[in-house]
Design a protein around this motif. Structure first.
Motif, mmCIF file in Angstrom:
data_model
loop_
_atom_site.group_PDB
_atom_site.id
_atom_site.type_symbol
_atom_site.label_atom_id
_atom_site.label_comp_id
_atom_site.label_asym_id
_atom_site.label_seq_id
_atom_site.Cartn_x
_atom_site.Cartn_y
_atom_site.Cartn_z
ATOM 1 N N GLU A 25 45.628 54.855 13.790
ATOM 2 C CA GLU A 25 46.121 55.042 12.417
ATOM 3 C C GLU A 25 45.071 54.587 11.399
ATOM 4 O OE1 GLU A 25 49.854 53.712 9.531
ATOM 5 O OE2 GLU A 25 49.743 52.939 11.576
ATOM 6 N N ILE A 26 44.456 53.457 11.665
ATOM 7 C CA ILE A 26 43.377 52.976 10.785
ATOM 8 C C ILE A 26 42.242 53.994 10.765
ATOM 9 C CG2 ILE A 26 41.567 51.209 10.557
ATOM 10 C CD1 ILE A 26 43.708 49.227 11.799
ATOM 11 N N LEU A 27 41.882 54.495 11.934
ATOM 12 C CA LEU A 27 40.800 55.463 12.021
ATOM 13 C C LEU A 27 41.133 56.790 11.356
ATOM 14 C CD1 LEU A 27 39.385 54.867 15.607
ATOM 15 C CD2 LEU A 27 38.314 54.298 13.409
ATOM 16 N N GLN A 28 42.404 57.177 11.365
ATOM 17 C CA GLN A 28 42.781 58.427 10.701
ATOM 18 C C GLN A 28 42.472 58.344 9.204
ATOM 19 O OE1 GLN A 28 43.916 61.441 12.133
ATOM 20 N NE2 GLN A 28 43.393 62.135 10.072
ATOM 21 N N GLY A 29 42.705 57.196 8.606
ATOM 22 C CA GLY A 29 42.326 57.011 7.209
ATOM 23 C C GLY A 29 40.832 57.155 6.997
ATOM 24 N N ARG A 30 40.041 56.617 7.931
ATOM 25 C CA ARG A 30 38.587 56.740 7.847
ATOM 26 C C ARG A 30 38.150 58.183 8.081
ATOM 27 N NH1 ARG A 30 36.800 54.829 4.850
ATOM 28 N NH2 ARG A 30 38.883 55.015 4.146
ATOM 29 N N LEU A 31 38.835 58.881 9.002
ATOM 30 C CA LEU A 31 38.528 60.295 9.249
ATOM 31 C C LEU A 31 38.751 61.105 7.978
ATOM 32 C CD1 LEU A 31 37.788 62.608 11.175
ATOM 33 C CD2 LEU A 31 40.211 62.705 11.833
ATOM 34 N N ASN A 32 39.856 60.861 7.304
ATOM 35 C CA ASN A 32 40.135 61.567 6.049
ATOM 36 C C ASN A 32 39.056 61.276 5.012
ATOM 37 O OD1 ASN A 32 42.489 62.497 7.224
ATOM 38 N ND2 ASN A 32 43.796 61.018 6.194
ATOM 39 N N SER A 33 38.706 60.022 4.876
ATOM 40 C CA SER A 33 37.717 59.620 3.878
ATOM 41 C C SER A 33 36.341 60.204 4.184
ATOM 42 C CB SER A 33 37.649 58.085 3.835
ATOM 43 O OG SER A 33 36.702 57.647 2.899
ATOM 44 N N LEU A 34 35.924 60.147 5.432
ATOM 45 C CA LEU A 34 34.612 60.677 5.807
ATOM 46 C C LEU A 34 34.561 62.196 5.679
ATOM 47 C CD1 LEU A 34 33.880 58.405 8.888
ATOM 48 C CD2 LEU A 34 32.665 58.356 6.679
ATOM 49 N N THR A 35 35.646 62.875 6.025
ATOM 50 C CA THR A 35 35.696 64.328 5.856
ATOM 51 C C THR A 35 35.559 64.682 4.383
ATOM 52 O OG1 THR A 35 37.074 64.585 7.827
ATOM 53 C CG2 THR A 35 37.094 66.407 6.254
ATOM 54 N N ASP A 36 36.275 63.961 3.538
ATOM 55 C CA ASP A 36 36.194 64.184 2.097
ATOM 56 C C ASP A 36 34.779 63.894 1.586
ATOM 57 O OD1 ASP A 36 38.085 64.542 -0.446
ATOM 58 O OD2 ASP A 36 36.643 62.945 -0.899
#
Length: 188
Positions: A25-36
């Protein structure tokens, strides 16, 4: 289904499924941020104009490539933890906690001012994620710390364009991307 709503049936050895889900779940937030960030950097790459166009245009491509690799590593770590990385545009927009990038065609200094704020937000959230995984999962924590080293260097590259010879940052005190873009433009 996002990692936050599903406890995987398996995860990596020595983690509980619940801890694996928490890390994912923590990484999903980072995935969203890095994709953006990847998309924003490419947008800036296409839309910078002005006397320093080529320098900034060419500075951004290695950042785009590196952030794309961070995105891939993050998604693969989520999958390794037994969760499902979600990388669709709709899911990213629905779950992000920041506004979309505001500048279109603008001078290099305006884009760099805005990117100063973008990087500050991404790095701050990445540090929070690293702190949150410190006791949960060494491998994830190590990955995030590695990303931070690169992100902070890219931020330095951006800030070097915004700093005066006396060390004053033209975007100092700004808290929005548009405010930072204006401050950078006005100082130029």
């Amino acid at each position: 289904m996002s990692a936050a709503k599903h406890v995987p049936t398996y995860t990596v050895p020595s983690l509980t499924a619940e801890d694996g889900a928490k890390v994912a779940e923590i990484l999903q937030g980072r995935l969203n941020s890095l994709t953006d960030l990847h998309l924003t950097l490419k947008h800036v790459h296409w839309n910078v104009v002005g006397p320093h166009f080529i320098a900034v245009h060419e500075m951004l491509d290695p950042q785009v490539d590196a952030v794309r690799l961070m995105t891939d590593a993050t998604a693969e770590r989520i999958a390794t933890l037994g969760a499902e990385p979600v990388g669709t545009p709709g899911a990213l927009v629905a779950s992000r906690t920041w506004e979309d990038y505001h500048l279109g065609r603008a001078t290099t200094i305006e884009h760099l001012g805005a990117l100063d704020e973008v990087y500050e937000g991404v790095i701050t959230a990445h540090r929070e994620a690293a702190k949150a995984t410190e006791e949960l999962d060494d491998v994830t924590n190590d990955m995030l710390i590695g990303h931070l080293g690169d992100l902070e260097q890219f931020h330095w590259f951006v800030r070097a364009h915004l700093e005066s010879a006396s060390g004053k940052l033209s975007t100092a005190g700004e808290s929005s991307e548009l405010g930072a873009a204006r401050a950078a433009r006005d100082a130029d």
